[in-house]
Motif scaffolding. Sequence first.
Motif, short mmCIF file in Angstrom:
data_model
loop_
_atom_site.label_atom_id
_atom_site.label_comp_id
_atom_site.label_asym_id
_atom_site.label_seq_id
_atom_site.Cartn_x
_atom_site.Cartn_y
_atom_site.Cartn_z
N TYR A 348 0.77 -1.51 -0.05
CA TYR A 348 -0.19 -0.33 -0.16
C TYR A 348 0.45 1.39 -0.26
O TYR A 348 0.05 2.07 0.24
CB TYR A 348 -1.10 0.27 1.36
N ALA A 349 2.02 1.43 -0.15
CA ALA A 349 3.04 2.19 -0.21
C ALA A 349 2.77 3.23 -0.68
O ALA A 349 2.71 3.71 -2.08
CB ALA A 349 4.27 1.67 -0.09
N HIS A 350 2.19 4.50 -0.78
CA HIS A 350 1.32 5.79 -1.26
C HIS A 350 2.12 7.04 -1.11
O HIS A 350 1.80 8.04 -1.51
CB HIS A 350 0.05 5.59 -1.23
N THR A 351 3.52 6.51 0.32
CA THR A 351 3.90 7.72 0.26
C THR A 351 5.70 7.81 0.24
O THR A 351 5.95 6.42 0.26
CB THR A 351 3.97 8.34 1.60
N HIS A 352 6.16 8.75 -0.08
CA HIS A 352 8.03 8.24 -0.31
C HIS A 352 8.95 8.34 0.71
O HIS A 352 9.14 6.89 0.63
CB HIS A 352 8.64 10.31 -0.56
N ASP A 353 7.94 8.37 2.42
CA ASP A 353 8.35 7.92 3.38
C ASP A 353 8.49 6.23 3.13
O ASP A 353 9.05 5.29 3.76
CB ASP A 353 7.76 8.44 4.15
N ALA A 354 6.85 5.16 2.95
CA ALA A 354 6.19 4.40 3.29
C ALA A 354 7.37 3.62 1.85
O ALA A 354 7.56 2.54 2.00
CB ALA A 354 4.70 4.30 3.19
N LEU A 355 7.56 4.33 0.73
CA LEU A 355 8.23 3.20 -0.24
C LEU A 355 9.21 3.43 -0.20
O LEU A 355 10.06 2.11 -0.64
CB LEU A 355 7.99 4.72 -1.52
N ILE A 370 15.15 -5.68 -8.40
CA ILE A 370 13.42 -5.48 -7.63
C ILE A 370 13.26 -4.12 -8.91
O ILE A 370 13.60 -3.75 -9.22
CB ILE A 370 14.28 -4.01 -6.39
N ILE A 371 12.17 -4.78 -9.73
CA ILE A 371 11.00 -4.20 -10.33
C ILE A 371 10.21 -3.60 -9.37
O ILE A 371 9.74 -4.39 -8.77
CB ILE A 371 11.35 -5.25 -11.31
N LEU A 372 10.18 -2.57 -9.92
CA LEU A 372 8.52 -1.82 -8.82
C LEU A 372 7.74 -1.22 -10.00
O LEU A 372 7.92 -0.87 -11.32
CB LEU A 372 9.75 -0.66 -8.11
N VAL A 373 6.68 -1.17 -9.96
CA VAL A 373 5.77 -0.78 -10.27
C VAL A 373 4.81 0.76 -9.55
O VAL A 373 4.44 0.07 -7.99
CB VAL A 373 4.28 -1.51 -10.97
N PHE A 374 4.59 1.91 -9.59
CA PHE A 374 3.95 2.55 -8.77
C PHE A 374 3.44 3.81 -9.75
O PHE A 374 3.84 3.66 -10.78
CB PHE A 374 4.82 2.80 -7.87
N GLY A 375 2.23 4.67 -8.68
CA GLY A 375 2.29 6.18 -9.05
C GLY A 375 2.01 6.88 -7.89
O GLY A 375 2.06 6.29 -7.09
N CYS A 376 1.81 7.42 -8.74
CA CYS A 376 0.73 8.98 -7.64
C CYS A 376 -0.94 9.61 -7.46
O CYS A 376 -0.84 9.41 -8.43
CB CYS A 376 1.68 10.07 -7.81
N LYS A 387 9.70 13.51 -4.98
CA LYS A 387 10.52 12.42 -4.25
C LYS A 387 10.61 11.57 -4.24
O LYS A 387 11.37 10.34 -4.09
CB LYS A 387 10.16 12.83 -2.79
N MET A 388 8.74 11.09 -4.78
CA MET A 388 8.98 9.07 -4.71
C MET A 388 9.85 8.56 -5.95
O MET A 388 9.95 7.51 -6.06
CB MET A 388 7.31 8.54 -5.34
N GLY A 389 9.42 9.76 -6.59
CA GLY A 389 10.44 8.91 -8.32
C GLY A 389 11.67 8.98 -7.56
O GLY A 389 12.42 8.33 -8.31
#
Length: 489
Positions: A348-355, A370-376, A387-389
């Motif tokens: 569920y990480a949806h903040t830069h800190d959690a990610l 590590i392969i990541l899929v994410f958005g905001c 920051k998440m980028g």
Amino acid sequence: MKLSEICAVLEKYKCNSFTEKVVLGLTHDSRKVKEGYIFVAIKGYKSDGHDFISMAIEKGAIAVVAEKGVDYVINVPQIVVPNARRALSLLSEYFYGYPSSKMTIVGITGTNGKTTTSFFTKSIIESSGNKAGLIGTIYYQLGSRIIPANETTPESVDIQSHLSDMLNNNIRYAVIEASSHALSQHRLDGVHFRSAVFTNLSAEHLDYHENIKNYREEKIKLMRGLDENASAVLNADHTSSKYFAKSTVAQIVWYGIKDTSAHVRAEIINMGVNGTRFLLISPWGKEVIHLKLTGNHNVYNALAAATTGFCLGFDMEIIRKGLESLNNVPGRLEKLDYGQDFHVLIDYAHTHDALQVVLETLRGIAARRIILVFGCGGDRDKGKRAKMGHIAEKYSDLFWITNDNPRSEDPLNIIREIQRGIKRDSCYKVQLDRKVAIEEALLEAKKGDVVVIAGKGHERCQILKDKSIPFDDCEVVKQVLSGTMVSQN
């Protein structure tokens, strides 16, 4: 219950056209009004309850509680109050018979870790032989009845109703996630907490709170509401805990990993993708704990729950059993296995800190890429996007930027803001279609890789500009990998 009785609990009000009535229920949602109900008009973000007073009366409302009177209403009592949300809390608590006073309630607040800590805490309580209810981000569990959650902490009338239902089902314990919005909006004013937990604090919901100081002050309200017989369970390794400690008269119990003076501590023995082993150290004894969850952050969550369990009077064996029996938490580094030779984790990480916490954890234990899929998400905290980028670039080997819940914003604009935190030579792809992005990432994965699909976790829909559509990251993974496995055989 008479209208005059229920109005007596209000701190300050003015009544127009008062007539004694029998109250059969109350609600802030005009769509849920029934004959004999009080309608409480609340001004929200997108709509104002005052605009629906006529509709509520047509549906049978026998009184209206509002922050301003309306001239077009006649022969129906209008109870004008300074704060409708506060009034709703007071009325709900009284109407449902003060259920929290007859229960042991644990509240959990903080930016990250609330849900997992609540699941650990519930598991510990149930390991003692007691039943426990749950109100939180994923669902509201009232015995055998499970209600999907629309928000982490519902409105006060719903909370009191749920607690009342728990009591009617002989449930004497409840665990509640306390969001900053709920604390700000008086939703928890009528709940008596036996113990409250603070996990951690980082920038979130600043579109609502404006700055982190305001955000922290709302979180602190949970501790401020405790009495001297309650327990405040605080993270000794987090600097913000000092503000929480100063704001409560409750008995403070500290937990941590780094601070050796904490009452309850952990010494991590080993950690892998499939779990964590650590030594739990406390005034109540020591015990090696085998968690099925991985990561330092989950050790903190387990410590917070264990400390709460000790404060509630449970012994070490019950604590151990409760922590070790939790297999997973939906959408929280949830492992998916369909026979593939690489790892797939939904989070569920949806903040830069959690990610960062999630990726740092995996960076230390991943055998290969590590392969990541994410958005905001749209309409939320634009400052976190770049920051998440940057975090994605720093900790993953390859990543996809895709849609999350764009809401009213243009998805491409959101992605452009994420890209501002990324160097030009980074190894990433942009794919607006989240389903396609997940599929491409899974097909790219090789033996030993770790694929992380972040941002939506347990969510079962995607929120677009003018509608919500069914969307489940776990289901997409299942479709892709099941199809891949079948085709390979």
